[in-house]
Design an enzyme around this catalytic site. Structure first.
Site, PDB file in Angstrom:
ATOM      1  N   HIS A  16      43.712 -12.196  13.381  1.00 21.81           N
ATOM      2  CA  HIS A  16      43.312 -13.317  12.515  1.00 21.81           C
ATOM      3  C   HIS A  16      43.091 -12.774  11.109  1.00 21.81           C
ATOM      4  CE1 HIS A  16      41.151 -17.332  11.961  1.00 21.81           C
ATOM      5  NE2 HIS A  16      41.095 -16.725  10.784  1.00 21.81           N
ATOM      6  N   HIS A  18      43.762 -13.379   6.661  1.00 18.52           N
ATOM      7  CA  HIS A  18      44.158 -14.140   5.476  1.00 18.52           C
ATOM      8  C   HIS A  18      44.673 -13.168   4.418  1.00 18.52           C
ATOM      9  CE1 HIS A  18      42.188 -17.908   6.804  1.00 18.52           C
ATOM     10  NE2 HIS A  18      41.339 -17.076   7.394  1.00 18.52           N
ATOM     11  N   ARG A  20      46.507 -14.509   1.440  1.00 15.09           N
ATOM     12  CA  ARG A  20      46.804 -15.237   0.202  1.00 15.09           C
ATOM     13  C   ARG A  20      48.302 -15.136  -0.122  1.00 15.09           C
ATOM     14  NH1 ARG A  20      42.620 -17.559   1.963  1.00 15.09           N
ATOM     15  NH2 ARG A  20      40.594 -16.662   1.405  1.00 15.09           N
ATOM     16  N   ASN A  44      46.930 -21.159   5.866  1.00 11.59           N
ATOM     17  CA  ASN A  44      46.229 -22.089   4.969  1.00 11.59           C
ATOM     18  C   ASN A  44      46.276 -21.620   3.518  1.00 11.59           C
ATOM     19  OD1 ASN A  44      44.466 -19.963   5.713  1.00 11.59           O
ATOM     20  ND2 ASN A  44      42.653 -21.174   5.206  1.00 11.59           N
ATOM     21  N   LYS A 102      48.323 -23.142  14.055  1.00 10.57           N
ATOM     22  CA  LYS A 102      46.906 -23.162  13.705  1.00 10.57           C
ATOM     23  C   LYS A 102      46.388 -24.587  13.581  1.00 10.57           C
ATOM     24  CE  LYS A 102      42.935 -21.500  12.338  1.00 10.57           C
ATOM     25  NZ  LYS A 102      42.179 -20.365  12.850  1.00 10.57           N
ATOM     26  N   HIS A 139      40.460 -23.403  14.970  1.00  2.00           N
ATOM     27  CA  HIS A 139      39.224 -23.281  14.198  1.00  2.00           C
ATOM     28  C   HIS A 139      38.237 -24.242  14.843  1.00  2.00           C
ATOM     29  CE1 HIS A 139      36.860 -22.590  10.401  1.00  2.00           C
ATOM     30  NE2 HIS A 139      36.236 -23.646  10.915  1.00  2.00           N
ATOM     31  N   HIS A 177      37.509 -16.706  15.850  1.00  2.00           N
ATOM     32  CA  HIS A 177      36.253 -16.297  15.209  1.00  2.00           C
ATOM     33  C   HIS A 177      35.042 -17.030  15.794  1.00  2.00           C
ATOM     34  CE1 HIS A 177      37.152 -19.889  12.931  1.00  2.00           C
ATOM     35  NE2 HIS A 177      37.958 -19.281  12.073  1.00  2.00           N
ATOM     36  N   ASP A 253      39.339 -12.080  10.467  1.00  2.00           N
ATOM     37  CA  ASP A 253      39.136 -13.233   9.583  1.00  2.00           C
ATOM     38  C   ASP A 253      38.838 -12.756   8.164  1.00  2.00           C
ATOM     39  OD1 ASP A 253      39.062 -15.880   8.818  1.00  2.00           O
ATOM     40  OD2 ASP A 253      36.989 -16.197   9.421  1.00  2.00           O
ATOM     41  N   HIS A 257      38.527 -13.681  -1.721  1.00  2.00           N
ATOM     42  CA  HIS A 257      38.326 -14.643  -2.805  1.00  2.00           C
ATOM     43  C   HIS A 257      37.910 -13.857  -4.041  1.00  2.00           C
ATOM     44  CE1 HIS A 257      38.430 -18.312  -0.344  1.00  2.00           C
ATOM     45  NE2 HIS A 257      37.707 -17.666   0.553  1.00  2.00           N
TER      46      HIS A 257
END
Length: 350
Positions: A16, A18, A20, A44, A102, A139, A177, A253, A257
């Site tokens: 899992h 992210h 970007r 996402n 997802k 999720h 998660h 996860d 940011h």
């Protein structure tokens, strides 16, 4: 193999992650590729990855951002919407590069506005996924504003997950998660012998409870969704992760940011852990004398569930103190990793 000073294990995967997009990829992909052989990549993005064509194009951008000479395989996913079609799911399966779909309840987390408003609108898609063996990655939070933020995972189990699995008993589901004792109990006790249900657990949910959000003031870099919970939930997660049960495996996860986006009046949810993920997991397992259980959780149970071969190469961690950087370059801004400026007890050395 382990000793007082080192821990060597089969190279793990991240189930899992992210990453970007755009220029930011080159600044975060190397951290994951250094440790993990493969990663389930979340869809996402600002423009959600809803089609096979978009997922394969994103995969090529990730590979282009991977350092030369480093082996790293992005395992792609599609973003489920009210309008996803069975034909799109079949195209995804046929691509051989898309390994899950997802499910974000609309409004549950970062870039989830395009998520599912009513799972019954996806019934035909779910029938197709069950028939062809495409996993649904969940999720697990309801978004009803009347439900307390800290209760949304437990309510999701009762209101959505149990009915979903009753309607589609052969659908492979990853409850991603997880953060509560209720989720641990459900996955452990209701999975059935056929391994249709599994769960990922993050390092930050193993190491921290919700007090971490408020120690010495509001600490936005510990804010994630699902949010950190009470200490009894953290302990339940740690027992599950170290139990040797194949139903639980590693999913960081890790969610980068910018510092500005985190330290704002309406800060973004997500903890950046890719830089030192395995070291954080080792610390959690070491805290309960369970380092011997880390290899199964990190390296074996994930690929077994997804029907992929286990990795063959090995990596080594050493007991060696080092300081997490205060911040990292991230586009025109910076990125603050979890535990910035603090000391780590384990270090990836090879």
């Amino acid at each position: 193999m382990q000793s007082a000073a080192t821990l060597t294990l089969t190279r793990p995967d991240d189930w899992h992650l992210h990453l970007r997009d755009g220029a930011l990829l080159a600044q975060v992909v190397p951290a994951s590729a250094r440790t993990f052989a493969r990663a389930i990549v979340m869809p996402n993005l600002e423009t959600p990855v809803t089609t096979t064509e978009a997922a394969l194009a994103y995969r090529e951008r990730i590979l282009a951002a991977t350092p030369k000479g480093v082996s790293f395989e992005p395992l792609m996913t599609l973003y489920l919407t009210d309008n996803t079609t069975p034909d799109e799911i079949r195209r995804a399966k046929d691509s051989q590069h898309i390994h899950g779909v997802k499910f974000y309840p609309a409004g549950a987390t970062t870039h989830s506005a395009s998520g599912v408003t009513d799972l019954k609108l996806c019934w035909r898609v779910l029938e197709t996924m069950q028939a062809i063996g495409m996993p649904l990655l969940v999720h697990g939070e309801v978004t009803d504003p009347a439900v307390d933020l800290f209760d949304r995972e437990a309510v999701f189990i009762d209101e959505q997950l149990i009915p979903l699995r009753a309607a589609f008993p052969r659908l492979r589901v990853v409850f991603e998660h997880i953060t509560t004792e209720a989720a641990v109990d459900y996955v452990r006790d209701c999975g059935g012998r056929d391994q249709m249900l599994a769960a990922t657990i993050t390092a930050h949910h193993l190491l921290y409870n919700r007090n971490a959000l408020f120690e010495g003031g509001l600490r936005p870099h510990y804010y994630c969704r699902p949010v950190l919970k009470r200490e009894r939930h953290r302990r339940a997660l740690l027992r599950a992760a170290t139990s040797g049960s194949a139903r639980f495996f590693l999913g960081t996860d890790s969610a980068p940011h910018t510092r500005h986006a985190k330290e704002s009046a309406c800060g973004c949810a997500g903890c950046y852990t890719a830089l030192h993920a395995l070291e954080l997991y080792a610390e959690a397992f070491d805290s309960v004398g369970a380092l011997a259980a880390l290899e199964g959780f990190a390296s074996f149970f994930g690929p077994d569930f997804y029907g992929l071969p286990r990795n063959r190469d090995r990596i080594t961690l050493a007991r060696s103190q080092w300081t997490v950087p205060e911040e990292l370059e991230f586009g025109p801004d910076t990125l603050v990793p979890l535990r910035a400026g603090e000391t780590m007890a384990w270090k990836l050395v090879s």
